[in-house]
Design an enzyme around this catalytic site. Structure first.
Site, PDB file in Angstrom:
ATOM      1  N   HIS A 363       0.799  -1.234   0.000  1.00 42.03           N
ATOM      2  CA  HIS A 363       0.000   0.000   0.000  1.00 42.03           C
ATOM      3  C   HIS A 363       0.825   1.273   0.000  1.00 42.03           C
ATOM      4  O   HIS A 363       0.267   2.365   0.132  1.00 42.03           O
ATOM      5  CB  HIS A 363      -0.926   0.047   1.223  1.00 42.03           C
ATOM      6  N   LYS A 556      -8.850  13.635   5.037  1.00 44.46           N
ATOM      7  CA  LYS A 556      -8.006  12.438   5.012  1.00 44.46           C
ATOM      8  C   LYS A 556      -7.000  12.598   6.132  1.00 44.46           C
ATOM      9  O   LYS A 556      -6.908  13.678   6.722  1.00 44.46           O
ATOM     10  CB  LYS A 556      -7.297  12.261   3.661  1.00 44.46           C
ATOM     11  N   ARG A 557      -6.216  11.531   6.443  1.00 46.81           N
ATOM     12  CA  ARG A 557      -5.195  11.680   7.466  1.00 46.81           C
ATOM     13  C   ARG A 557      -4.284  12.877   7.115  1.00 46.81           C
ATOM     14  O   ARG A 557      -4.023  13.158   5.944  1.00 46.81           O
ATOM     15  CB  ARG A 557      -4.372  10.390   7.586  1.00 46.81           C
ATOM     16  N   LYS A 562       0.450  14.248   1.693  1.00 49.86           N
ATOM     17  CA  LYS A 562      -0.897  14.532   1.188  1.00 49.86           C
ATOM     18  C   LYS A 562      -1.111  16.043   0.979  1.00 49.86           C
ATOM     19  O   LYS A 562      -2.101  16.472   0.394  1.00 49.86           O
ATOM     20  CB  LYS A 562      -1.948  13.977   2.144  1.00 49.86           C
ATOM     21  N   THR A 667      -8.751   6.468  -1.923  1.00 46.90           N
ATOM     22  CA  THR A 667     -10.072   5.893  -2.167  1.00 46.90           C
ATOM     23  C   THR A 667     -11.155   6.946  -1.950  1.00 46.90           C
ATOM     24  O   THR A 667     -12.256   6.824  -2.492  1.00 46.90           O
ATOM     25  CB  THR A 667     -10.333   4.680  -1.256  1.00 46.90           C
ATOM     26  N   LYS A 671     -14.945   8.099  -3.740  1.00 47.93           N
ATOM     27  CA  LYS A 671     -16.192   8.366  -3.002  1.00 47.93           C
ATOM     28  C   LYS A 671     -16.781   9.716  -3.402  1.00 47.93           C
ATOM     29  O   LYS A 671     -17.998   9.847  -3.589  1.00 47.93           O
ATOM     30  CB  LYS A 671     -15.943   8.340  -1.484  1.00 47.93           C
TER      31      LYS A 671
HETATM   32  C1  26M Z   1       2.610   0.662  10.685  1.00 45.71           C
HETATM   33  C2  26M Z   1       3.409   0.386  11.781  1.00 45.71           C
HETATM   34  C3  26M Z   1       2.988   0.675  13.058  1.00 45.71           C
HETATM   35  C4  26M Z   1       1.737   1.219  13.237  1.00 45.71           C
HETATM   36  C5  26M Z   1       0.932   1.491  12.142  1.00 45.71           C
HETATM   37  C6  26M Z   1       1.366   1.208  10.871  1.00 45.71           C
HETATM   38  C7  26M Z   1       0.516   1.528   9.710  1.00 45.71           C
HETATM   39  C8  26M Z   1      -0.854   1.580   9.844  1.00 45.71           C
HETATM   40  C9  26M Z   1      -1.647   1.887   8.770  1.00 45.71           C
HETATM   41  C10 26M Z   1       1.072   1.784   8.475  1.00 45.71           C
HETATM   42  C11 26M Z   1       0.275   2.085   7.404  1.00 45.71           C
HETATM   43  C12 26M Z   1      -1.091   2.148   7.555  1.00 45.71           C
HETATM   44  O1  26M Z   1      -1.929   2.455   6.548  1.00 45.71           O
HETATM   45  C13 26M Z   1      -1.401   2.913   5.350  1.00 45.71           C
HETATM   46  C14 26M Z   1      -2.526   3.298   4.438  1.00 45.71           C
HETATM   47  O2  26M Z   1      -3.639   3.559   4.858  1.00 45.71           O
HETATM   48  N1  26M Z   1      -2.234   3.332   3.158  1.00 45.71           N
HETATM   49  C15 26M Z   1      -3.223   3.719   2.196  1.00 45.71           C
HETATM   50  O3  26M Z   1      -3.856   2.564   1.681  1.00 45.71           O
HETATM   51  C16 26M Z   1      -4.953   2.899   0.867  1.00 45.71           C
HETATM   52  C17 26M Z   1      -5.646   1.621   0.468  1.00 45.71           C
HETATM   53  O4  26M Z   1      -4.853   0.907  -0.430  1.00 45.71           O
HETATM   54  C18 26M Z   1      -4.494   3.716  -0.329  1.00 45.71           C
HETATM   55  O5  26M Z   1      -5.633   4.109  -1.036  1.00 45.71           O
HETATM   56  C19 26M Z   1      -3.714   4.949   0.126  1.00 45.71           C
HETATM   57  O6  26M Z   1      -3.158   5.604  -0.982  1.00 45.71           O
HETATM   58  C20 26M Z   1      -2.603   4.517   1.078  1.00 45.71           C
HETATM   59  O7  26M Z   1      -1.939   5.652   1.610  1.00 45.71           O
END
Ligand code: 26M
Length: 822
Positions: A363, A556-557, A562, A667, A671
């Protein structure tokens, strides 16, 4: 409206009311005369839960009886949001509930609003997992999700004096959607030692002994499909001290404190979701979470497989496991360990089974998000797993050496063990080596991983191991549920609600773009959605916004990549432009509301500064009498799934403006367009495919391309780096103190001026501002704008998560739907 062929629950409004009353009086032990909205929510949920249970049981029985291949989706995050509205719509009985609740004196919206979001995720990755579960069930795929039952989901965000404050999200007080399975438990081992011996046949045996045991308890959540009886299962694991509440031996000996401490240490494992998004920080507890969840899930999967008494070689004919990012990568090692140490298989047979079972979804390409764990930590926590990882690496590097005999450096580059100080286990490399397919989440992203971070692996395995599955979203929640009026209008033109199961049917809408009456209805729905959001803004921030203004949304986050900073700098530029005008000139300007929302990771200082700047700009601009309705700047606190359901249908324009090449897919872009909003965005992630589908004239693209980013960064660092002159004016205004203490924002400015402008804010600023002018011009012509909106929606069929899940099923899982007949 569609109704499921009923096997349980109530049959209409009157029976529904009876069930609600029964639950209020018996399950909740309350009087109907003392039934508040919360009790009505509880009783309504219980009535619908009863309605789901038989379908759920029958689905599981049918899947077991038919012994069909199942998909297991392993994700540390499932950002589900609310369940009741979704359950009502999926079983096709929301109308009954609405009428029944009205007779009991309640408005269904108020009852739906009582539910606490299930917020077991950070953002895109977690919400994608939730959309996938909806599609898997709606398409009748035999599938289970596996995750962790966090006691605390993503924190709640409050804004105090313009700053983010985090509040814990304790959500389990009353959760009718989960079923504790106290009979489904797994003992999970940590720490200890490995002893090696040789058996009577001369075979090496490894025994993992000692250490501590934590118990995993299953909690099951039913996942109803839309317009089908198929109801799948989401199994979430909760941690508990082994042997129950506390150690009786210790307790008996009067060692109360230590026995309670053991219990608490065990329960800590599933206590809290890590609130990072796209950042990896290597915490021991996080690794414990990962192994705890992976080991419990695999034990469960293997136990189910063994019931069928098939030979091991058939494992991957029965089981497909998808890894949602690298977080569950230890599952690869754990399955190899089970097959080797417990089931006594030979290495190569075991490894063939493992690699044909797993698929890995990447991702992100951001280096700071790639998971690595110190070898020492792995050795301490999971000594046997580290040995297996070394063996996997050894065999892998041997094949690489054979294929590239004269290339020393490639071994260093692709080794699962990074020879750094300290040594690290590279989880993405382990996931690639242990899977039969690796996919990215949008075309550009899937190309980028093949040419950058995983380039060597394409050389080693050939290109076929790598594939693309562009993300999608469920139209049930993100259109039908969030925007019911638009959904009904569409249904009235495209031949009913079938489009909710085959989103490509939206193309029938396109000819109505030329229909003036249709455009009027379309516009009225958008306007009503804006009025609803304006009310929310008024109620939560006190600011009045004009629903006739252009609503420009970025939710978004919060992350530098971003580029919310680009947006707020652009807003300041607009403010300065307005301030420089005469009152007559101003009258010709188009009113705008800039709406922001999103959480910053608690340790991400710069992201928190961005939130502070947005709020500081808002407090000046919103109170400037010269500006009035021409510009409002709003920060909506605590952006989450249920807020997204209000915000998404109310945007005219939304911003997807990441530095090109950094946002894997996105995503929310999908939406917003599906709800008739236009977007301004960079050529990044799924924006590119959205453009291809809806047409270049229906999207506002700007900025540098991914292929040019590297060179631009190089010139920032080693050549001349002149800041855009309009952006410089914005900086000077901030530094004058117009938006509060300039020092608060100096780091954000320095990131652009002094520290190489890594995210290309200055490089893209001019094109961003120009493109916003084009937006203003386009918005002035409302008829044309609405045409663009209708045409875009009509062309969004591709972005359903149903399409996406069908691609996974065919290209990666090799599974087929199984219809549950009555
Ligand atoms: C990693 C280590 C420790 C704690 C948390 C994490 C972690 C948690 C969530 C790392 C990444 C995380 O999420 C990344 C994410 O949300 N990526 C997004 O994924 C979406 C679905 O594929 C994409 O549409 C986004 O572009 C992408 O940023």
């Amino acid at each position: 409206a569609w109704k499921k062929n009923q096997t349980s629950g109530f049959r209409g409004k009157t029976e529904f009311e009876k069930e609600v009353v029964r639950h209020v009086e018996t399950t909740l032990a309350r009087s109907v005369f003392n039934c508040d909205e919360n009790a009505a929510y509880a009783a309504t949920s219980l009535a619908f839960r009863d309605r789901l249970i038989l379908d759920w049981n029958r689905t599981q029985q049918r899947q077991t009886y038919r012994d069909s291949k199942r998909v297991y989706y392993l994700s540390l995050e499932f950002l589900m949001g609310r369940a009741l509205d979704n359950a009502m719509l999926n079983v096709g009985q929301k109308d009954d509930a609405k009428a029944g609740l009205a007779e009991l004196g309640f408005r269904i919206e108020d009852i739906i609003g009582q539910e606490h979001d299930a917020a077991l995720g950070n953002g895109g990755l977690g919400r994608l997992a939730a959309c996938f579960l909806d599609s898997l069930a709606s398409l009748d795929f035999p599938a289970w999700g596996y995750g962790l039952r966090y006691r605390y989901g993503i924190f709640k965000q409050e804004i105090i004096d313009g700053y983010q404050v985090e509040v814990p999200d304790y959500w389990l007080d009353f959760n009718p959607w989960e079923f504790p399975r106290h009979d489904v438990t797994v003992d999970i081992q940590f720490f200890g030692n490995v002893s090696k011996s040789v058996d009577s046949n001369g075979k090496a045996i490894a025994k993992w002994e000692g250490g501590e045991i934590v118990q995993a308890v299953a909690f099951d959540v039913p996942i109803p499909g839309y317009a089908t009886p198929t109801t799948n299962n989401l199994r979430l694991w909760s941690s508990k001290a082994s042997g129950g509440e506390f150690d009786f031996q210790k307790f008996n000996n009067g060692e109360y404190e230590s026995s309670v401490a053991d219990q608490q240490r065990a329960e800590t494992i599933s206590a809290v979701l890590y609130p990072n998004d796209n950042l990896e920080r290597g915490k021991e507890l996080r690794l414990k979470q990962q192994y705890f969840w992976v080991a419990a899930s695999l034990y469960d999967i293997v136990r189910r497989f063994k019931k069928s008494h098939r030979p091991w070689i058939e494992f991957s004919d029965q089981v497909a496991i998808q890894l949602n990012d690298t977080h569950p990568t230890l599952a690869i090692v754990e399955l190899q360990r089970i097959l080797l140490d417990i089931e006594g298989l030979e290495w190569s047979l075991a490894w063939d089974i493992v690699t044909s079972t797993f698929g890995y979804t990447n991702h992100t390409v951001l280096p700071e998000a790639l998971e690595k764990w110190p070898v020492g930590l792995m050795q301490h926590l999971l000594p046997r797993h580290l040995q297996i990882i070394y063996d996997i690496n050894l065999f892998f590097l041997q094949t690489v050496e054979k294929a590239f005999p004269n290339d020393r450096d490639i071994l260093r580059r692709v080794s699962i063990i990074e020879e750094s100080q300290p040594k690290m286990v590279r989880m993405a490399f382990l996931a690639i080596v242990g899977s039969h397919k690796v996919n990215g989440v949008a075309e550009l992203h899937s190309d980028l991983i093949k040419t950058t971070i995983f380039k060597d692996f394409v050389e080693i395995y050939g290109p076929d191991k790598f594939t693309n599955v562009t993300n999608g979203i469920t139209p049930r929640r993100w259109l039908h549920q969030a925007n019911p009026r638009l959904s009904e209008l569409i249904a009235s033109k495209v031949g009913g609600h079938d489009f909710l199961k085959d989103l490509t049917l939206l193309n029938r809408l396109e000819r109505y773009a030329e229909d003036k009456d249709f455009r009027k209805e379309w516009y009225e729905i958008k306007y009503a959605n804006k009025v609803r959001l304006a009310k929310h803004i008024k109620a939560t921030t006190g600011v009045t916004v004009n629903p006739a203004a252009l609503f420009d949304v970025q939710v978004k986050r919060i992350h530098e990549y971003k580029r919310q900073q680009l947006n707020i700098f652009g807003v300041i530029h607009r403010y300065l432009t307005l301030k420089g005008m005469t009152p007559e000139e101003r009258k010709k300007m188009l009113p705008r509301v800039s709406i922001f929302g999103g959480k910053a990771a608690p340790g991400y200082w710069m992201a928190k500064q961005i939130i502070h700047l947005i709020n500081s700009v808002g407090s000046i601009v919103n109170n400037d009498p010269e500006i009035g309705d021409l510009l409002k700047v709003i920060f909506i606190a605590d952006y989450n799934v249920s807020k997204a359901e209000i915000i998404t249908p109310a945007s005219d324009l939304s911003e997807h403006i990441s530095t090109a090449g950094t946002e894997a897919s996105g995503t929310s872009n999908m939406k917003f367009v599906l709800n008739g909003g236009l977007i301004i965005g960079t050529c990044d992630g799924a924006n590119i495919e959205i453009t291809r589908e809806i047409g270049e004239s229906n999207i506002f693209l700007f900025g540098n391309l991914a292929e040019d980013v590297e060179d631009l960064r190089h010139t920032h660092n080693y050549g001349d780096h002149a800041i855009d002159s309009d952006l410089e004016k914005v900086f000077l205004e901030i530094e004058k103190g117009t938006f509060g203490t300039p020092n608060d924002f100096s780091a954000m400015i320095a990131a652009v001026r002094q520290h190489g402008d890594y995210y290309l804010v200055s490089d893209d600023f001019h094109s961003y501002i120009e493109t916003h002018h084009l937006v203003d011009e386009a918005y002035r012509n409302q008829e044309e704008w609405i045409k663009k909106s209708i045409i875009s929606v009509a062309r969004m069929g591709f972005f359903s998560s149903d399409r996406c899940i069908n691609e996974y099923a065919e290209q990666i899982w090799n599974v087929e739907p199984l219809v549950v007949h009555d």
